[in-house]
Design an enzyme around this catalytic site. Structure first.
Site, PDB file in Angstrom:
ATOM      1  N   ASP A  80      31.736  91.878  98.518  1.00 42.46           N
ATOM      2  CA  ASP A  80      32.452  91.674  97.376  1.00 42.46           C
ATOM      3  C   ASP A  80      32.077  92.340  96.229  1.00 42.46           C
ATOM      4  OD1 ASP A  80      34.244  90.167  95.508  1.00 42.46           O
ATOM      5  OD2 ASP A  80      32.859  88.113  95.593  1.00 42.46           O
ATOM      6  N   LYS A  81      32.516  92.273  95.155  1.00 41.62           N
ATOM      7  CA  LYS A  81      32.246  92.950  93.781  1.00 41.62           C
ATOM      8  C   LYS A  81      32.139  91.904  92.816  1.00 41.62           C
ATOM      9  CE  LYS A  81      35.058  93.358  91.014  1.00 41.62           C
ATOM     10  NZ  LYS A  81      35.811  93.718  89.491  1.00 41.62           N
ATOM     11  N   HIS A  82      31.152  92.226  92.067  1.00 40.00           N
ATOM     12  CA  HIS A  82      31.092  91.364  90.760  1.00 40.00           C
ATOM     13  C   HIS A  82      31.251  92.077  89.370  1.00 40.00           C
ATOM     14  CE1 HIS A  82      30.175  87.547  88.365  1.00 40.00           C
ATOM     15  NE2 HIS A  82      29.582  88.592  87.588  1.00 40.00           N
ATOM     16  N   SER A  83      32.047  91.968  88.259  1.00 38.61           N
ATOM     17  CA  SER A  83      31.946  92.461  87.000  1.00 38.61           C
ATOM     18  C   SER A  83      31.417  91.817  86.059  1.00 38.61           C
ATOM     19  CB  SER A  83      33.510  92.761  86.808  1.00 38.61           C
ATOM     20  OG  SER A  83      33.666  93.275  85.423  1.00 38.61           O
ATOM     21  N   THR A 120      39.723  86.951  86.144  1.00 45.06           N
ATOM     22  CA  THR A 120      40.684  87.186  87.292  1.00 45.06           C
ATOM     23  C   THR A 120      41.563  85.902  87.712  1.00 45.06           C
ATOM     24  OG1 THR A 120      38.972  88.766  88.177  1.00 45.06           O
ATOM     25  CG2 THR A 120      41.019  87.940  89.687  1.00 45.06           C
ATOM     26  N   ARG A 168      21.631  76.218  79.229  1.00 49.64           N
ATOM     27  CA  ARG A 168      21.536  77.590  78.571  1.00 49.64           C
ATOM     28  C   ARG A 168      22.443  77.661  77.296  1.00 49.64           C
ATOM     29  NH1 ARG A 168      22.626  81.555  82.942  1.00 49.64           N
ATOM     30  NH2 ARG A 168      22.046  82.943  81.509  1.00 49.64           N
ATOM     31  N   SER A 183      21.802  83.270  88.022  1.00 51.46           N
ATOM     32  CA  SER A 183      23.103  82.550  87.685  1.00 51.46           C
ATOM     33  C   SER A 183      24.184  83.343  88.586  1.00 51.46           C
ATOM     34  CB  SER A 183      23.482  82.575  86.350  1.00 51.46           C
ATOM     35  OG  SER A 183      24.701  82.177  86.153  1.00 51.46           O
ATOM     36  N   LYS A 187      25.486  82.323  92.901  1.00 47.13           N
ATOM     37  CA  LYS A 187      26.774  81.984  93.385  1.00 47.13           C
ATOM     38  C   LYS A 187      27.455  82.929  94.404  1.00 47.13           C
ATOM     39  CE  LYS A 187      27.494  81.867  89.108  1.00 47.13           C
ATOM     40  NZ  LYS A 187      27.789  81.841  87.522  1.00 47.13           N
ATOM     41  N   LYS A 188      26.936  84.216  94.062  1.00 43.86           N
ATOM     42  CA  LYS A 188      27.491  85.405  95.163  1.00 43.86           C
ATOM     43  C   LYS A 188      26.805  84.996  96.459  1.00 43.86           C
ATOM     44  CE  LYS A 188      30.455  87.321  92.640  1.00 43.86           C
ATOM     45  NZ  LYS A 188      31.860  87.561  93.073  1.00 43.86           N
TER      46      LYS A 188
HETATM   47  N1  URA Z   1      27.801  84.864  84.299  1.00 48.09           N
HETATM   48  C1  URA Z   1      27.268  84.225  85.100  1.00 48.09           C
HETATM   49  O1  URA Z   1      27.861  83.694  85.971  1.00 48.09           O
HETATM   50  N2  URA Z   1      26.144  83.743  84.453  1.00 48.09           N
HETATM   51  C2  URA Z   1      25.247  84.183  83.404  1.00 48.09           C
HETATM   52  O2  URA Z   1      24.345  83.599  83.121  1.00 48.09           O
HETATM   53  C3  URA Z   1      26.018  85.326  82.673  1.00 48.09           C
HETATM   54  C4  URA Z   1      27.382  85.790  83.049  1.00 48.09           C
END
Ligand code: URA
Length: 437
Positions: A80-83, A120, A168, A183, A187-188
């Site tokens: 996967d990619k995360h932007s 997305t 936060r 964070s 999730k990833k």
């Molecule tokens: N995106 C996230 O999922 N968590 C953060 O803390 C900042 C951006």
């Protein structure tokens, strides 16, 4: 240890053990730790930092706070990619089917727009019937049968992050590099990935507008993800202008289909998409080197396989069966589609990209409140690029608006946020730097 003693230790700049971090996150998840204690802990982390080992322990504890997806029945790498988010960033819509066409599995869990950046999931909402929250079975089956599925965060993925993020947000502790790292990665990693590439956007349309901050976050994410067992590299990419030729939800889906069909491929968008894909193909051993990766990706586009995979993903997740044949038939359209012209002769030399993202929010294509329903049709198409030569007959872009008043405001926003100079500007490279081996 008592929660207040764990907080005290971090307040006093001491290193927490992974047992202490696990205990604290377990308390956050089951509610035995109070929100005020979580707030104090996030402030202590923001002020005093964490080692890479502490951040890894935090990431893993947050990952383990909920369900972890299991893809062991798949016989190819899960990637996967995360932007970090930008304006006009539709890379995911093309990258997922392109990687799937090259033999990877891509279970992509995406988000909604945040601040001035697009999301997305909001873009996918413009495809009628497309389910962004399928049940786990349908998600799993789509990835298995089609090769990729782009969906939203499911109920019980990293619930500790959900709680901590909300705290936060209202306690001025969003900006901690260690907390952002944990964070994003919790999730990833809960999505069960083996390989990840980060697209860390840098520039006046990104959250990180300076190179030092973007680099520090990329280094932290790459280090922690690798320590946690997910092979990860990051590209720092330029976000000093809109990415591609469209900004707006349905418009970006249309541009992505045009890209997959080969009707039109914006040079910068193509370069960034190909480079991110290549990182994953090489890391996941689906390509021998960069040249081999780029060849395979070009073949995935030229053969129509990537387009076919996007069409199958859309259909399997509830969208129209002929969506890719006739996207115009399904994507929503605005009442007004009209150009805004340059007011002088010269070269496009700069864009205030963040303000262009905010201009989309004014057209109701992005949110001012979290519960807001978006107008998915609005936005900007045929957007000019830095370096373009323009005169008073050249459109800077076409505005898609629902009323004359919205059109007028959007025109003003565009004119105020694009700089035209007499001299040819220096073009910045799409890829600024790679982090990680
Ligand atoms: N995106 C996230 O999922 N968590 C953060 O803390 C900042 C951006």
């Amino acid at each position: 240890m008592l929660p207040q003693e764990i907080i005290r230790k971090k307040r006093n700049k001491q290193i927490l053990s992974s047992e202490e971090i696990k205990e604290f996150i377990a308390g956050v998840t089951d509610g035995t730790i109070m929100d005020s204690q979580t707030a104090a802990m996030t402030m202590a982390i923001l002020l005093n930092g964490m080692t890479a080992e502490e951040t890894t322990a935090l990431t893993l504890a947050m990952r383990d706070s909920g369900d972890i997806m299991n893809w062991s029945d798949l016989e190819a790498p899960v990637v996967d990619k995360h932007s970090s988010g930008g304006v006009g960033d539709k890379v995911s819509l093309m990258l997922a089917p392109m990687l799937a066409a090259c033999g990877a599995f891509v279970p992509m869990i995406s988000g909604r727009g945040l601040g001035h950046t697009g999301g997305t999931l909001d873009k996918l909402d413009s495809i009628p019937g497309y389910q962004t929250t399928p049940d786990n079975h349908l998600f799993h089956q789509t990835v298995k049968d089609v090769g990729c599925a782009i969906i939203g965060q499911t109920g019980n993925l990293a619930p500790a992050d959900k709680k901590i993020y909300a705290i936060r947000d209202v306690c001025a502790t969003v900006e901690s590099i260690e907390l952002i790292t944990a964070s994003i990665l919790s999730k990833k990693l809960a999505a069960g990935l083996q390989y990840l590439v980060m697209d860390l956007k840098c520039g006046n349309g990104a959250f990180m507008d300076n190179l030092a901050d973007a680099r520090a976050l990329a280094q932290s994410i790459v280090r922690v993800a690798n320590l946690a067992g997910t092979k990860t590299t990051a590209l720092l990419t330029d976000m000093n202008q809109v990415l591609g030729h469209t900004v707006g939800n349905a418009l970006e889906v249309q541009e992505s289909i045009d890209y997959l069909k080969g009707n039109h491929r914006n040079t910068r968008l193509h370069k960034i998409t190909m480079e991110l894909c290549a990182e994953l193909l090489i890391n996941a051993h689906l390509a021998t080197d960069k040249q081999n990766a780029l060849q395979k990706l070009q073949q995935a586009l030229d053969s129509g396989k990537a387009l076919e995979i996007f069409a199958r993903m859309t259909k399997t997740l509830g969208g129209p069966t002929d969506f890719c044949d006739k996207p115009e038939k399904y994507l929503p359209q605005t009442k007004i589609i009209r150009p805004v012209y340059a007011q002088k002769t010269g070269y496009i030399s700069a864009m205030q990209t963040r303000n262009i993202g905010l201009a989309l929010i004014e057209l109701k294509g992005g949110r001012t409140r979290s519960d807001q329903k978006l107008d998915l049709a609005t936005g900007f198409s045929r957007f000019c690029q830095i370096g373009d030569k323009v005169d008073q007959k050249t459109p800077l872009c076409f505005i898609h608006a629902q009323s004359e008043a919205d059109f007028a405001r959007a025109s003003e926003n565009i004119l105020n946020n694009i700089t035209i100079s007499e001299t040819v500007p220096t073009l910045s490279a799409e890829i600024i730097e790679k982090i990680g081996a």
